[in-house]
Each structure stands twice: as structure tokens, then as C-alpha cells.
Enzyme design. Structure first.
Site, PDB file in Angstrom:
ATOM      1  N   GLY A 184      -1.753   4.621   4.568  1.00 56.07           N
ATOM      2  CA  GLY A 184      -2.572   4.065   5.645  1.00 56.07           C
ATOM      3  C   GLY A 184      -3.602   3.063   5.157  1.00 56.07           C
ATOM      4  N   GLY A 219       0.810  10.134   3.623  1.00 53.67           N
ATOM      5  CA  GLY A 219       1.141  11.403   2.964  1.00 53.67           C
ATOM      6  C   GLY A 219       2.636  11.559   2.771  1.00 53.67           C
ATOM      7  N   ARG A 276       1.788   1.578  15.038  1.00 54.46           N
ATOM      8  CA  ARG A 276       2.595   2.805  15.130  1.00 54.46           C
ATOM      9  C   ARG A 276       3.281   2.915  16.492  1.00 54.46           C
ATOM     10  NH1 ARG A 276      -0.714   7.446  11.790  1.00 54.46           N
ATOM     11  NH2 ARG A 276      -0.057   6.647   9.772  1.00 54.46           N
TER      12      ARG A 276
END
Ligand code: AMP
Length: 397
Positions: free
Chosen positions: A355, A378, A35
């Protein structure tokens, strides 16, 4: 939605909302920095244009108002320091919008980077508080959102803050733009056959996405805990496997809709069962018709892996969301790892979302073989459900 290339940022003070919510081990070391690496393109683009850059992110869920060390972005700032090779030009503020952050923001020169502390140290962040958003906005001229993984939440740094900027001073960063474009393009105009592989624990979390996908895909493969609700809905004994009894009718409706639409619907044909949810338990391979009473299915079996490989063999587009079993335990990880290999081995455009699913692909060593691995679980699920994301709406407003 404008992207960072569409607006003038030269020499300006730029706020970049990143998603630095990376996993750390018990000693506070970052175990997977994808990330952080994902944000580098946007950060470097700004630095090359002499911007004064302020980076902000949430990290896990601290109690608002309490500055606990374990939720600090310090390790993230250190990793950024290594990755950006900026020497002394990168600093971490002691707070989010307090005296230290504001003083350091004011002192920034062209090419400097300031990392604010964890946004969720401030109660205003999750409350989408406009006053807090104004404090953040007061430090900069331009707002960039590059946090796809956080765009499904209407929080202050995602929603209220973006709304304080006009269309010429806010935009999506490279990562956010890539994520959204990929999902949009794939869902709107997929090359067929288009196969969705859906797994994970519960039907409830993915029911809406499944319904939407039935209008778009040619085949659906179901694995993971959610498969048992579908098996039970067909009248099979599933022992103590995970099940949502209140969704049996819904599961039947989904299967009927698939049949009516000509969408091929595949469930596991064999499962790995165990008498308890534990790594140190005996296991058996059984067909789905023979799950013993009192045992639970914790992974798909080898016959299912072979069947699913066949199903995937002619795919041109594959969307994968959710592991095939309890992959966190070595004993029940094989089905997910094999699914990752099977998907990676095809010639299809492959999109991995979520994830857990990205984690499986990483463990399987397949990340480089996938066309696109999404960083936001999400958020990508919401896009599949056909929902708009608050973060994107605020950029368009
Ligand atoms: P989700 O967050 O819905 O994508 O679900 C991911 C979780 O599903 C992982 O933590 C897996 O351990 C879990 N999972 C997958 N298969 C099973 C299963 N057969 N029984 C219980 N949990 C499962």
C-alpha cells in the site's frame, strides 16, 4: 485455481468478495478509488452474463456488532454507481446478512447489483465463522474471490465461505488472478538481472521475504528505516535512527548469505538526518559514516539515489516493496519519489507491491509507467515469503 472464465455463471446469483478498503478523508470522501476500479472488470463480466450480483467487502476495523456510519460502504456504493453507470440497478443493503440484505438479494433481477454492508459489522467475519459464512452463501449460487488484498486472512468471506462451494461454483476474479499470476511468473522465471528494492520501517516485517528473495535475485537495494539495522550490524554509529537490536545477528546472516550467493547487496551511502521525528525540524545531509549522535536518519540522501539509479540501470526485472524514507512527511519524501522515478525510467518489468509503495508511485505520478502495481500489501509480502494464502487455498479446496 479456477478463474471466473472457467465456470458457468450465466444468469446466476453471484457473490463477489471485493477489496473496497479504500482511503477516505476526514469528510468521508474517497481519496483513491483504485481498488474499486480494479474490481470493475469482474463485475462487468458478470453483468454482461445477466447475473444477479452481490458485492461484499470489509472496510477498516469497526467494532463487531456496531453499525457505525463512518465504517459504512455507502461512499463505495455511490462510487460504484458512478463508475458502473447502472442508474437504479445498484443498491446498498442496510446490513450484511440481516433482513434487509436477504430481502434485497431475493428481489434482484438479471443485471442488478446489491452491495452488502461492511462485512466486519458482523463478528463472524474475522472469526472465520462457518454459520456466518453459510448465511452469506445462502444468498447466491456462485462464489468469486477478487480481493487479493484480503487473501492472506482466513476470514469467513475469504476462507469458510469459499469452502462451502464446489469447484464448479467458485473461482478467482480477474483482479485476483492477475495479481497471483504476476507474482508467480516473476518469481519463478524472472528475466535477469532481477533487482529487489526493499524499504519500509522494520527488518522484522520483511526478514522472511528478504531471505527468500536472496535465492532469486541478482541484486538487493535496502532503504528506509530497515537500512539502519544493517548499518549498525556492520558497526556504524546510527544515532537515534530506527533499529531492531535483537535482529543485528540476523542482519549479518542475511549479508553473509548474499555474499556467498553472489547477490550484490546495496545500502544507502548517505542519509537525511534530523534531531527529531517531525516535519518542522532542521535537517542535514550526511554520509552513512557520519550520522551525528542524537540525530535520526529519516530518508536516503541524494548520493544514494544516484547510486541506486546506477544499480537499476541494467535491470530487466524490478520488484519494489517499501518506501525509502518517511515519505508521509514532505521533507523526507524525496528519496522515495526519486526511487519511484528511477524504477519507472528503466526498461525493466517493474512490480510495485504494498500500500505505501503504491502510494509513493501514485504521488510520484509513475503508476502508469510501472508494469504492475499490486493492490495488496500484506498478501504480496506473504507471496514473496513463499507462503500460501488462505484465500487461494480455499478456492483450490
Ligand atoms: P512498512 O509498513 O514496513 O512498509 O513501512 C512503511 C513505513 O516505513 C512508512 O510509514 C514510513 O514512514 C516508514 N519509514 C521509512 N523510512 C523510515 C525511517 N528512516 N525511519 C522511520 N520510519 C521510516
Amino acid at each position: 485455481m479456477k478463474t471466473i472464465k472457467d465456470i458457468d455463471i450465466d444468469g446466476k446469483r453471484v457473490f463477489i468478495r471485493c477489496d473496497f478498503n479504500v482511503p477516505k478523508d476526514d469528510d468521508g470522501n474517497i481519496t483513491d478509488d483504485r481498488r474499486i476500479r480494479g474490481a470493475l472488470q469482474t463485475i462487468r463480466y458478470c453483468l454482461d452474463r445477466d447475473c444477479k450480483v452481490i458485492l461484499a467487502s470489509h472496510y477498516e476495523r469497526p467494532e463487531p456488532g456496531k453499525y457505525e456510519e463512518k465504517f459504512s460502504l455507502k461512499p463505495v456504493a455511490q462510487r460504484l454507481h458512478t463508475l458502473l453507470k447502472l442508474a437504479d440497478n445498484i443498491t446498498l443493503a442496510k446490513d450484511v446478512v440481516g433482513e434487509d440484505a436477504k430481502a434485497k438479494a431475493k428481489a434482484l433481477s438479471a443485471g442488478d447489483v446489491l452491495v452488502l454492508e461492511n462485512l466486519r459489522y458482523e463478528a463472524g467475519e474475522t472469526k472465520n465463522d462457518v454459520e456466518f459464512a453459510k448465511e452469506l452463501a445462502s444468498m447466491v449460487d456462485v462464489y468469486i474471490n477478487d480481493a487479493f488484498g484480503a487473501c492472506h486472512r482466513a476470514h469467513a468471506s475469504i476462507d469458510a465461505m469459499a469452502r462451502l462451494f464446489d469447484k464448479d461454483t467458485k473461482a478467482a476474479g480477474f483482479l485476483l488472478n492477475k495479481e497471483v499470476t504476476f507474482f508467480d511468473k516473476t518469481l519463478e522465471n524472472p528475466i535477469r538481472p532481477f533487482v529487489a528494492v526493499v524499504g519500509g520501517s522494520k527488518v522484522s516485517g520483511k526478514l522472511e521475504a528478504l531471505r527468500q528473495l536472496l535465492d532469486k535475485v541478482d541484486k538487493v537495494i535496502i532503504g528506509g528505516g530497515m537500512a539502519f539495522t544493517f548499518l549498525k550490524a556492520q558497526g556504524y554509529e546510527i544515532g537515534n535512527s530506527l533499529v531492531e537490536d535483537d535482529l543485528l545477528d540476523e542482519a549479518r546472516t542475511v549479508m553473509i548469505k548474499a555474499r556467498k550467493k553472489g547477490v550484490k547487496f546495496y545500502l544507502p551511502v548517505d542519509v537525511i538526518v534530523a534531531p527529531e521525528f517531525s516535519e518542522n525540524t532542521p535537517v542535514k545531509f550526511v554520509t552513512f559514516q557520519e550520522i551525528p549522535e542524537g540525530w535520526m536518519g529519516l530518508d536516503i540522501g541524494p548520493a544514494s539515489s544516484r547510486l541506486f539509479r546506477e544499480v537499476l540501470s541494467d535491470a530487466q526485472t524490478i520488484l519494489w516493496n517499501g518506501p525509502m524514507g518517511v515519505y508521509e512527511m514532505e521533507k523526507f519524501a524525496k528519496g522515495s519519489i526519486k526511487m519511484s522515478h528511477n524504477i519507472a525510467d528503466t526498461h525493466a518489468t517493474t512490480i510495485v507491491g504494498g500500500g505505501d509503495t503504491a502510494d509513493v508511485a501514485l504521488r510520484a505520478g509513475d503508476v502508469d509507467e510501472m508494469t504492475f502495481v499490486s493492490t495488496g500489501g500484506g498478501a504480496s509480502l506473504n507471496l514473496l515469503e513463499g507462503k500460501t494464502l488462505p484465500g487461494i487455498e480455499a478456492l483450490k479446496a
